[in-house]
Scaffold this motif. Structure first.
Motif, PDB file in Angstrom:
ATOM      1  N   GLU A 174      -7.584   3.363  -2.647  1.00  0.00           N
ATOM      2  CA  GLU A 174      -6.780   2.438  -1.842  1.00  0.00           C
ATOM      3  C   GLU A 174      -7.667   1.428  -1.119  1.00  0.00           C
ATOM      4  O   GLU A 174      -7.341   0.241  -1.055  1.00  0.00           O
ATOM      5  CB  GLU A 174      -5.943   3.216  -0.825  1.00  0.00           C
ATOM      6  CG  GLU A 174      -5.041   2.331   0.017  1.00  0.00           C
ATOM      7  CD  GLU A 174      -4.200   3.111   1.020  1.00  0.00           C
ATOM      8  OE1 GLU A 174      -3.759   2.496   2.010  1.00  0.00           O
ATOM      9  OE2 GLU A 174      -3.984   4.314   0.807  1.00  0.00           O
ATOM     10  N   TRP A 197       2.264   1.651  -3.457  1.00  0.00           N
ATOM     11  CA  TRP A 197       1.184   2.030  -4.370  1.00  0.00           C
ATOM     12  C   TRP A 197       0.906   3.530  -4.255  1.00  0.00           C
ATOM     13  O   TRP A 197       0.773   4.225  -5.262  1.00  0.00           O
ATOM     14  CB  TRP A 197      -0.089   1.230  -4.047  1.00  0.00           C
ATOM     15  CG  TRP A 197      -1.246   1.653  -4.898  1.00  0.00           C
ATOM     16  CD1 TRP A 197      -1.518   1.259  -6.180  1.00  0.00           C
ATOM     17  CD2 TRP A 197      -2.276   2.579  -4.545  1.00  0.00           C
ATOM     18  NE1 TRP A 197      -2.662   1.882  -6.644  1.00  0.00           N
ATOM     19  CE2 TRP A 197      -3.146   2.698  -5.648  1.00  0.00           C
ATOM     20  CE3 TRP A 197      -2.556   3.313  -3.398  1.00  0.00           C
ATOM     21  CZ2 TRP A 197      -4.272   3.519  -5.647  1.00  0.00           C
ATOM     22  CZ3 TRP A 197      -3.673   4.142  -3.389  1.00  0.00           C
ATOM     23  CH2 TRP A 197      -4.508   4.236  -4.500  1.00  0.00           C
ATOM     24  N   PHE A 248      -7.056  -2.444  -1.588  1.00  0.00           N
ATOM     25  CA  PHE A 248      -6.468  -3.169  -0.461  1.00  0.00           C
ATOM     26  C   PHE A 248      -7.472  -3.543   0.627  1.00  0.00           C
ATOM     27  O   PHE A 248      -7.136  -4.274   1.553  1.00  0.00           O
ATOM     28  CB  PHE A 248      -5.336  -2.343   0.155  1.00  0.00           C
ATOM     29  CG  PHE A 248      -4.182  -2.113  -0.765  1.00  0.00           C
ATOM     30  CD1 PHE A 248      -3.141  -3.041  -0.843  1.00  0.00           C
ATOM     31  CD2 PHE A 248      -4.113  -0.994  -1.571  1.00  0.00           C
ATOM     32  CE1 PHE A 248      -2.075  -2.849  -1.691  1.00  0.00           C
ATOM     33  CE2 PHE A 248      -3.041  -0.786  -2.429  1.00  0.00           C
ATOM     34  CZ  PHE A 248      -2.021  -1.718  -2.495  1.00  0.00           C
ATOM     35  N   ALA A 307       0.829  -1.206   0.000  1.00  0.00           N
ATOM     36  CA  ALA A 307       0.000   0.000   0.000  1.00  0.00           C
ATOM     37  C   ALA A 307       0.868   1.263   0.000  1.00  0.00           C
ATOM     38  O   ALA A 307       0.561   2.242  -0.694  1.00  0.00           O
ATOM     39  CB  ALA A 307      -0.942  -0.006   1.202  1.00  0.00           C
TER      40      ALA A 307
END
Length: 256
Positions: free
Chosen positions: A49, A22, A53, A19
């Motif tokens: 996000e 990213w 995720f 994350a």
């Protein structure tokens, strides 16, 4: 783990690392979409996000599992003992050791071990989502790491291989560099093909790539992680020594 001891590579740690990278790769894209509005970009990025995720409203587009994990650990008292004379290495781990005893209060996973991940995408995952996750996994494996002081070199990981099944579009993204030149090319490709190559980041409220980003690749190739960290740490010490008053560890503003 909850007890601050290293027993295995944890899926939650990997997912958190993915994350982070990213966001680093894609925040500039959201800034561009929001016409330079940094706050709106953060809001949009947070929403995306959570979709990728997982978040309060549901699961993400993939499942992640560590299918092989390192088994060798270093006891806390041995970690810095093995770096005797390596002041640069110890400096990069500053704050982990007890001030008086010079020992870590926790153990660590031994270096030069391998672990394997399995990522399974849900049927709801679109091709754009899949590409973004694989890109995050790749940059995480090229310049990322896990654990404490990861921004100072400790806990660095190195991507050794990637393969896909039933994802034909991923082939160009799964090549892994085997030489220094291929390594440089891979990092350049990841950054160049992202929005960050077009957006200025001097006011970014998060750690992210921008068009001012520079990646320096050292020439050290001795194959020894501790010696490499020591060399970097000594350079860091020399840099900090040029701070306020000429003291090591001078004023933060003078050393950024």
């Amino acid at each position: 783990g909850a007890d601050k001891q290293a027993s295995r590579i944890r899926e939650t740690s990997i997912k958190g690392g993915l994350a982070f990278w990213w966001r680093a790769l894609n925040y500039a894209c959201f800034v561009e979409k929001e016409s330079g509005n940094l706050i709106n970009a953060l809001t949009s990025m947070k929403k995306e996000e959570c979709a990728l995720f997982g978040g309060p409203d549901g699961q993400g587009v993939f499942l992640l599992k560590v299918i092989e994990t390192p088994t060798g650990n270093l006891p806390a008292k041995e970690i810095f003992a093995k770096t005797e004379g390596f002041e640069g290495t110890k400096y990069l781990g500053y704050g982990l050791a007890k001030a008086r005893e010079g020992e870590l209060p926790r153990n660590a996973i031994k270096h030069d071990q391998e672990f394997k991940l399995q990522v399974i995408f849900r049927p709801s995952a679109g091709s754009v989502h899949i590409v973004q996750i694989i890109q995050s996994l790749k940059v995480f494996g090229l310049i990322g790491g896990l654990g404490s002081r990861v921004r100072r070199g400790w806990g660095s990981i190195a991507l050794k291989g990637m393969k896909t099944e039933n994802i034909e579009i991923m082939e160009p993204l799964t090549s892994v560099p085997e030489t220094p030149e291929e390594y440089k090319k891979s990092i350049k490709s990841l950054i160049k093909n992202a929005c960050c190559s077009r957006v200025a980041g001097k006011d970014f409220p998060v750690t992210a790539f921008a068009k001012e980003t520079c990646v320096y690749v050292g020439k050290n190739n001795n194959g020894d992680a501790l010696k490499t960290l020591n060399q970097l740490g000594k350079g860091f010490l020399r840099y900090r020594a040029r701070g306020k008053g000429g003291k090591v560890g001078g004023d933060r503003k003078s050393t950024r």
